[in-house]
Design a protein around this motif. Structure first.
Motif, PDB file in Angstrom:
ATOM      1  N   GLY A   1      41.077  75.565  44.819  1.00 12.98           N
ATOM      2  CA  GLY A   1      39.788  75.032  44.059  1.00 12.98           C
ATOM      3  C   GLY A   1      39.250  74.316  45.308  1.00 12.98           C
ATOM      4  O   GLY A   1      40.000  73.492  45.846  1.00 12.98           O
ATOM      5  N   GLN A   2      37.919  73.710  45.111  1.00 14.30           N
ATOM      6  CA  GLN A   2      37.271  72.708  45.978  1.00 14.30           C
ATOM      7  C   GLN A   2      38.114  71.267  45.684  1.00 14.30           C
ATOM      8  O   GLN A   2      38.546  71.039  44.534  1.00 14.30           O
ATOM      9  N   ALA A   3      38.399  70.629  46.781  1.00 14.32           N
ATOM     10  CA  ALA A   3      39.001  69.421  46.923  1.00 14.32           C
ATOM     11  C   ALA A   3      38.394  68.427  47.707  1.00 14.32           C
ATOM     12  O   ALA A   3      37.570  68.929  48.750  1.00 14.32           O
ATOM     13  N   ALA A   4      38.680  67.168  47.850  1.00 10.69           N
ATOM     14  CA  ALA A   4      37.942  66.036  48.416  1.00 10.69           C
ATOM     15  C   ALA A   4      39.169  65.234  49.195  1.00 10.69           C
ATOM     16  O   ALA A   4      40.200  65.093  48.638  1.00 10.69           O
ATOM     17  N   PHE A   5      38.962  64.947  50.496  1.00  5.08           N
ATOM     18  CA  PHE A   5      39.897  64.114  51.339  1.00  5.08           C
ATOM     19  C   PHE A   5      39.194  63.049  51.514  1.00  5.08           C
ATOM     20  O   PHE A   5      38.128  63.108  52.511  1.00  5.08           O
ATOM     21  N   LEU A   6      39.600  61.746  51.373  1.00  2.00           N
ATOM     22  CA  LEU A   6      38.963  60.625  51.623  1.00  2.00           C
ATOM     23  C   LEU A   6      39.768  59.417  52.557  1.00  2.00           C
ATOM     24  O   LEU A   6      41.136  59.357  52.117  1.00  2.00           O
ATOM     25  N   PHE A   7      39.124  59.273  53.664  1.00  6.34           N
ATOM     26  CA  PHE A   7      39.816  58.242  54.401  1.00  6.34           C
ATOM     27  C   PHE A   7      38.879  56.928  54.565  1.00  6.34           C
ATOM     28  O   PHE A   7      38.034  56.834  54.892  1.00  6.34           O
ATOM     29  N   LEU A   8      39.888  55.816  54.088  1.00  7.09           N
ATOM     30  CA  LEU A   8      39.176  54.583  53.912  1.00  7.09           C
ATOM     31  C   LEU A   8      39.745  53.773  54.725  1.00  7.09           C
ATOM     32  O   LEU A   8      41.094  53.296  54.654  1.00  7.09           O
ATOM     33  N   LYS A   9      38.879  52.925  55.738  1.00 13.16           N
ATOM     34  CA  LYS A   9      39.230  52.071  56.498  1.00 13.16           C
ATOM     35  C   LYS A   9      39.864  50.755  55.801  1.00 13.16           C
ATOM     36  O   LYS A   9      38.936  50.310  55.117  1.00 13.16           O
ATOM     37  N   GLN A  10      40.991  50.113  55.903  1.00 11.30           N
ATOM     38  CA  GLN A  10      41.116  48.937  55.667  1.00 11.30           C
ATOM     39  C   GLN A  10      41.906  48.005  56.799  1.00 11.30           C
ATOM     40  O   GLN A  10      41.951  48.181  57.755  1.00 11.30           O
ATOM     41  N   LYS A  11      41.895  46.766  56.217  1.00 14.80           N
ATOM     42  CA  LYS A  11      42.297  45.935  57.392  1.00 14.80           C
ATOM     43  C   LYS A  11      43.689  46.210  57.975  1.00 14.80           C
ATOM     44  O   LYS A  11      43.924  45.768  59.499  1.00 14.80           O
ATOM     45  N   ASP A  12      44.533  46.786  57.356  1.00 18.55           N
ATOM     46  CA  ASP A  12      45.867  47.226  58.026  1.00 18.55           C
ATOM     47  C   ASP A  12      46.058  48.480  58.440  1.00 18.55           C
ATOM     48  O   ASP A  12      47.104  49.203  58.684  1.00 18.55           O
ATOM     49  N   GLY A  13      44.986  49.286  58.429  1.00 22.30           N
ATOM     50  CA  GLY A  13      44.818  50.751  58.870  1.00 22.30           C
ATOM     51  C   GLY A  13      44.029  51.420  57.984  1.00 22.30           C
ATOM     52  O   GLY A  13      42.698  51.187  57.681  1.00 22.30           O
ATOM     53  N   VAL A  14      44.248  52.860  57.608  1.00 20.83           N
ATOM     54  CA  VAL A  14      43.480  53.882  56.897  1.00 20.83           C
ATOM     55  C   VAL A  14      44.203  54.364  55.702  1.00 20.83           C
ATOM     56  O   VAL A  14      45.531  54.643  56.001  1.00 20.83           O
ATOM     57  N   ARG A  15      43.510  54.166  54.734  1.00 19.68           N
ATOM     58  CA  ARG A  15      44.248  54.724  53.372  1.00 19.68           C
ATOM     59  C   ARG A  15      43.788  55.911  53.075  1.00 19.68           C
ATOM     60  O   ARG A  15      42.462  56.280  53.230  1.00 19.68           O
ATOM     61  N   SER A  16      44.587  57.136  52.881  1.00 21.45           N
ATOM     62  CA  SER A  16      44.140  58.373  52.705  1.00 21.45           C
ATOM     63  C   SER A  16      44.308  58.686  51.063  1.00 21.45           C
ATOM     64  O   SER A  16      45.460  58.644  50.519  1.00 21.45           O
ATOM     65  N   LEU A  17      43.256  59.396  50.652  1.00 26.61           N
ATOM     66  CA  LEU A  17      43.260  59.715  49.245  1.00 26.61           C
ATOM     67  C   LEU A  17      42.927  61.217  49.240  1.00 26.61           C
ATOM     68  O   LEU A  17      41.693  61.670  49.546  1.00 26.61           O
ATOM     69  N   ALA A  18      43.696  62.039  48.373  1.00 26.92           N
ATOM     70  CA  ALA A  18      43.426  63.371  48.197  1.00 26.92           C
ATOM     71  C   ALA A  18      42.940  63.508  46.788  1.00 26.92           C
ATOM     72  O   ALA A  18      43.961  63.235  45.773  1.00 26.92           O
ATOM     73  N   LEU A  19      41.687  64.074  46.568  1.00 23.89           N
ATOM     74  CA  LEU A  19      41.359  64.378  45.068  1.00 23.89           C
ATOM     75  C   LEU A  19      41.692  65.996  45.035  1.00 23.89           C
ATOM     76  O   LEU A  19      40.716  66.646  45.497  1.00 23.89           O
ATOM     77  N   SER A  20      42.508  66.531  44.363  1.00 21.24           N
ATOM     78  CA  SER A  20      43.020  68.057  44.303  1.00 21.24           C
ATOM     79  C   SER A  20      43.024  68.408  43.083  1.00 21.24           C
ATOM     80  O   SER A  20      43.407  67.907  42.036  1.00 21.24           O
ATOM     81  N   PRO A  21      42.696  69.606  42.953  1.00 21.48           N
ATOM     82  CA  PRO A  21      42.837  70.506  41.782  1.00 21.48           C
ATOM     83  C   PRO A  21      44.345  70.527  41.353  1.00 21.48           C
ATOM     84  O   PRO A  21      45.178  70.515  42.280  1.00 21.48           O
ATOM     85  N   ALA A  22      44.721  70.561  40.152  1.00 17.12           N
ATOM     86  CA  ALA A  22      46.230  70.294  39.597  1.00 17.12           C
ATOM     87  C   ALA A  22      47.047  71.677  40.293  1.00 17.12           C
ATOM     88  O   ALA A  22      48.067  71.167  40.527  1.00 17.12           O
ATOM     89  N   GLY A  23      46.302  72.704  40.763  1.00 17.66           N
ATOM     90  CA  GLY A  23      47.288  73.634  41.067  1.00 17.66           C
ATOM     91  C   GLY A  23      47.829  73.547  42.390  1.00 17.66           C
ATOM     92  O   GLY A  23      48.862  73.986  42.878  1.00 17.66           O
ATOM     93  N   GLU A  24      46.989  72.561  43.235  1.00 15.99           N
ATOM     94  CA  GLU A  24      47.593  72.391  44.641  1.00 15.99           C
ATOM     95  C   GLU A  24      48.167  71.050  44.948  1.00 15.99           C
ATOM     96  O   GLU A  24      48.658  70.481  46.100  1.00 15.99           O
ATOM     97  N   ALA A  25      47.950  70.331  43.703  1.00 12.02           N
ATOM     98  CA  ALA A  25      48.329  68.623  43.925  1.00 12.02           C
ATOM     99  C   ALA A  25      49.633  68.476  44.326  1.00 12.02           C
ATOM    100  O   ALA A  25      50.352  67.754  45.119  1.00 12.02           O
ATOM    101  N   LYS A  26      50.609  69.300  43.507  1.00 22.20           N
ATOM    102  CA  LYS A  26      52.123  68.852  43.808  1.00 22.20           C
ATOM    103  C   LYS A  26      52.400  69.242  45.080  1.00 22.20           C
ATOM    104  O   LYS A  26      53.569  68.542  45.782  1.00 22.20           O
ATOM    105  N   ALA A  27      51.774  70.322  45.470  1.00 19.32           N
ATOM    106  CA  ALA A  27      52.358  70.816  47.028  1.00 19.32           C
ATOM    107  C   ALA A  27      51.912  69.700  48.020  1.00 19.32           C
ATOM    108  O   ALA A  27      52.446  69.162  49.014  1.00 19.32           O
ATOM    109  N   LEU A  28      50.437  69.059  47.975  1.00 22.26           N
ATOM    110  CA  LEU A  28      49.886  68.170  48.865  1.00 22.26           C
ATOM    111  C   LEU A  28      50.924  66.822  48.577  1.00 22.26           C
ATOM    112  O   LEU A  28      51.416  66.285  49.652  1.00 22.26           O
TER     113      LEU A  28
END
Length: 412
Positions: A75-102
């Protein structure tokens, strides 16, 4: 009969097949995470963006899915990369069916499991509103194909979910993708170095099978296809045009034909492999077929080869951090005019890595006779990898046809 083929034109030494087998267990997931942590912050800084949103889905996925960890999207998912002072924070917004594998893969700092029916775009908007980025990169580009993965309907839904202030902050990810993908980690460079040596050694093997007057270009291509299968690697580009074996007049990018290789021919093989499903090579090798009574190529053949080889050395000498790709191309073309070469329409070289024609500065532009433009204006940076040629071209007896001698090298 094999002695009738001069292999001195082959510049890379052979690499044992075991080197390809050693990569059977892919190192890409680990390298991908390192690229996100080590290279993406600098790329975002250079591109002047504070957030990057990549939307993924099955069957029609974003070209960069493998690079951000969403190659297995259902299912459709979103991957966000947010720049912070100490690097980049990565956030995956995933349907439940794929979230555990991620979560198990461990690429991202946080994986949020979304139950069926959750409005993905509203969750993306909420995350961006919390982060408050000034510029938000999305994969829409008119000039860089791999940064153009966002469909029009995805963009419409994303924009509709965002408040006007954030909507106005959307920018193309073109600059970010260019800066990130063009630079390789040292471990990647080493993988590509070994892959390039293997590619060249396979071409040398193939040339040793040639029997003048009997072997066809397509026979040489089939030999290389067989070796690809035996070694468990993949084609470096479209399988029906890899390799292109060409013993007659230049045919450009094409497939190998059934032309029979003759004494006195120059043979050009344009060949690439992909290792670990990620890194591609693009190597050209030329050879000369000795005619009856010859024990070495005639002086005029050797002269063409030496001039093309000198062209590659001129280009290599020009390749320094901060130099534009255009200037590398121009350095060789200045030498070509001095050496008496016919013009060549192709650029001196191009980036190579995840694709045979990868993202990065173009070593070209000077053949056009106009000011530099586009990717040829970009400066070379440490960590970028290129395939490039030494050119020398001459006219054949057939009107309007030319033949080239090219010496291709990879700098590191």
């Amino acid at each position: 009969m094999r002695r009738a083929l001069l292999s001195a034109f082959l510049l890379f030494s052979a690499l044992p097949a075991s080197a390809a087998e050693s990569h059977a267990q892919s190192s890409w997931p680990r390298i991908r995470k390192a690229r996100i942590q080590q290279l993406l912050p600098r790329a975002m800084e250079r591109a002047k963006v504070e957030a990057w949103v990549v939307l993924c889905r099955e069957n029609d996925n974003d070209p960069l899915a493998m690079h951000v960890g969403c190659e297995n999207a259902g299912g459709q998912a979103a991957f966000l990369f947010l720049k912070q002072k100490d690097g980049v924070r990565s956030l995956a917004l995933s349907p439940a069916g794929e979230a555990k594998a991620l979560q198990d893969v461990g690429t991202h700092d946080e994986v949020v499991s979304l139950e069926r029916g959750t409005d993905l775009f509203a969750r993306v908007a909420a995350a961006l509103s919390e982060a408050k980025p000034q510029r938000i990169a999305v994969n829409s580009s008119s000039t860089l194909t791999v940064a153009d993965g966002l469909s029009s309907t995805q963009r419409e839904r994303l924009e509709a979910s965002l408040p006007p202030a954030l909507r106005r902050r959307l920018v193309s990810s073109e600059e970010l993708v260019f800066e990130w993908l063009s630079v390789k980690l040292p471990e990647e460079v080493e993988i590509m170095r070994r892959a390039a040596a293997l590619t060249a050694s396979l071409q040398e093997e193939a040339y040793r099978t040639v029997v003048p007057g009997k072997t066809r270009d397509s026979d040489v291509a089939r030999f290389l296809k067989k070796r690809i299968a035996e070694l468990g690697v993949e084609d470096g580009w479209q399988p029906d045009q890899n390799p292109n074996v060409n013993s007659g007049p230049d045919r450009g990018h094409s497939h190998a034909t059934d032309r029979v290789i003759q004494p006195g021919d120059f043979i050009q093989t344009d060949f690439g492999i992909k290792v670990e499903g990620m890194w591609s090579t693009d190597i050209q090798r030329f050879a000369y077929v000795l005619a009856p009574g010859q024990t070495q190529p005639p002086p005029e053949a050797l002269e063409k080869w030496e001039k093309s080889k000198k062209g590659s050395r001129v280009a290599l000498a020009a390749m320094k951090p901060g130099v534009r790709g255009y200037d590398v191309d121009k350095a060789q073309r200045d030498w070509m005019r001095e050496a008496g070469s016919e013009p060549v329409m192709w650029g001196t070289g191009h980036p190579v890595g995840y694709w045979a024609h990868d993202v990065g500065p173009a070593l070209s532009g000077a053949q056009k006779g106009k000011p530099p433009e586009g990717w040829a204006l970009r400066p070379l940076r440490p960590g970028q990898v290129f395939g490039f040629d030494g050119f020398f071209a001459w006219k054949l007896e057939t009107p309007a046809r030319r033949r080239r001698s090219r010496s291709r090298r990879w700098p590191w």
